[in-house]
Scaffold this active site. Sequence first.
Site, PDB file in Angstrom:
ATOM      1  N   CYS A  13     -13.960 -24.272  17.842  1.00  0.00           N
ATOM      2  CA  CYS A  13     -13.089 -24.473  16.693  1.00  0.00           C
ATOM      3  C   CYS A  13     -12.150 -25.637  16.972  1.00  0.00           C
ATOM      4  O   CYS A  13     -11.743 -25.865  18.122  1.00  0.00           O
ATOM      5  CB  CYS A  13     -12.303 -23.186  16.437  1.00  0.00           C
ATOM      6  SG  CYS A  13     -10.989 -23.322  15.208  1.00  0.00           S
ATOM      7  N   ASP A  26      -3.245   7.422  -3.741  1.00  0.00           N
ATOM      8  CA  ASP A  26      -4.554   8.029  -3.943  1.00  0.00           C
ATOM      9  C   ASP A  26      -4.958   8.842  -2.714  1.00  0.00           C
ATOM     10  O   ASP A  26      -4.310   8.770  -1.667  1.00  0.00           O
ATOM     11  CB  ASP A  26      -5.597   6.955  -4.244  1.00  0.00           C
ATOM     12  CG  ASP A  26      -5.680   5.909  -3.135  1.00  0.00           C
ATOM     13  OD1 ASP A  26      -4.616   5.422  -2.705  1.00  0.00           O
ATOM     14  OD2 ASP A  26      -6.793   5.566  -2.692  1.00  0.00           O
ATOM     15  N   ASP A  52       0.864  -1.177   0.000  1.00  0.00           N
ATOM     16  CA  ASP A  52       0.000   0.000   0.000  1.00  0.00           C
ATOM     17  C   ASP A  52       0.901   1.227   0.000  1.00  0.00           C
ATOM     18  O   ASP A  52       2.072   1.159   0.369  1.00  0.00           O
ATOM     19  CB  ASP A  52      -0.915  -0.008   1.223  1.00  0.00           C
ATOM     20  CG  ASP A  52      -2.059   0.969   1.092  1.00  0.00           C
ATOM     21  OD1 ASP A  52      -2.204   1.560   0.009  1.00  0.00           O
ATOM     22  OD2 ASP A  52      -2.800   1.149   2.075  1.00  0.00           O
ATOM     23  N   CYS A 106      -9.192 -25.948  15.116  1.00  0.00           N
ATOM     24  CA  CYS A 106      -7.910 -25.652  14.500  1.00  0.00           C
ATOM     25  C   CYS A 106      -6.806 -26.164  15.424  1.00  0.00           C
ATOM     26  O   CYS A 106      -7.064 -26.475  16.595  1.00  0.00           O
ATOM     27  CB  CYS A 106      -7.758 -24.150  14.249  1.00  0.00           C
ATOM     28  SG  CYS A 106      -7.444 -23.161  15.720  1.00  0.00           S
TER      29      CYS A 106
END
Length: 543
Positions: free
Chosen positions: A274, A122, A87, A276
């Site tokens: 979860c 930008d 970025d 994981c």
Amino acid sequence: MSFEIREKDLLGRIGKLKTKSGTVETPLLFPVVNPSIQLVTPQRLKDEFGFEAVITNAYILWKRYQNRPIDEGLQKFLNYDGSIMTDSGAYQILVYGNVEVTQKEIVDYQERIGSDIATILDIPTGWHVPKEKAQETVAETLKRAKAFFKLKTHMDMLWVGPVQGGRHLDLVAKSAKAMSKLPFQIHALGSPTEVMESYRYDVLVDMILTAKMNLPLERPLHLFGAGHPHMMALAVALGCDLFDSAAYALYAREGRYMTENGTWRLGEMDYFPCQCPRCAAATPKQVLDMLKQEKEKFLAEHNLHVCVAELKRIKQAIRDGRLWEHVEMRAHTHPALLTALKRVRDYETYIEKSSPTVKQSGLFFFDSVGLARPEITHYRERLGKRFRPPKSSKVLVLVPQTRQKPFHRSEEFKDTRRIINRLDEKNAGLIHVCFYAAPFGIIPLELDEVYPLSQHEVAMPLDSEVKENVADQVAQYVIVSRYETVVLLDDPETWGSSIKRECRRACAKMGVQFDSLRVHAKSTKEFLAALETILKKSLSNKP
């Protein structure tokens, strides 16, 4: 640049994006890497979690590390051998109002450090910005975008052309149209972070689709700052291919545990939902007892696993043709997401044009939210434009949907069909049969087996909006088809009064004779006798 689309569903696509460091698969999430603070090292992001690309901030590198990333090369500096996006510092402009670097300097710096994907400097619009200020950001961003092509010297990098305008959709459209004329390889929607932080996902839908409708479809679209798994499916369905986020690390520092349905605070959890590798080996209490840095690392790694898993679910949903169902499931986890999905109906025609018309699987229809899905829009538009009743038909028989599909082969319709066929044979094809069914509305018998009219399942009972929508479709068909008589086999137990009311109104408007016979009100024998009487009466009035 090479961007090859392999699979599509809604506006979502699985694609292959070629960078100078390798080919990555979209939808793709770039985890944000801050060289100063690394809860998870960049190479582990690739080797252990499967992230094919990361993003870092070129402005921060320029300010803190100066020539070191240039001398070592960005991949070596970050110790990461995948594709790297940078970025330009626009986020710092949004937060602080300015940066200490020029467009020319940051473009040159990104080229010299060897970014795979880079961004021009930008000027982000922001959220609570008056239109006059927003116009300035759009104009200045476009000015810089045009000037950029005289500055760049490397031909092997992919450059991002951001679209600005914020919540001012006319400016988003103007920005996107102008950017589409410039030879950027990738586009990005600027200024969405504050919208997402405010949970204004309905506004985000407008912003994304306004940009999407004015950008080349063959170019990937990046959604800056979108990294929470609970909204990824919606963003992908709207056509976003690339995302970046530091949420996995920021949330970890705040003690927040990501799930695909939202975020929980670790101190309020008794169980991990979860499996994981991290969650399977610990309990919330054990994690709470860890040292601060160890606890943050645990949460960051779990959060990354959740993001990877959700992206895989989204890709599989695209491949299976079930992205809409997946988005609906996610949308029902938060009112703001469901509100956003309802907003999609405003863009149903545009989405239908880019979505596959035939899939390997049928569809599941749950409620009125699903009326916006492309398969329904596609059928409704094609029916109106391309189908006409047989020229000989004068009497329309409207038959309610049955549990068995295709409807014309169902046991419920067997006896009715036998009577209709017998009378029709004697009257040179004056009778035309159509079914009325959710979610498609009117289904002529000739189209009953066309996909997806027989390849869907509907949740019952129907909600009122679905009933009214189907009734409107049936009435519209009666108006444009110009039969001389309409015979409705009415099923008020399923449809209430909606079908009968709208059919009666349509027939009165067109001067068409209307008769109705209630199904299930009599024995099968009595019903068939009454049907035969009505049809004979209708046919006797025809020349």
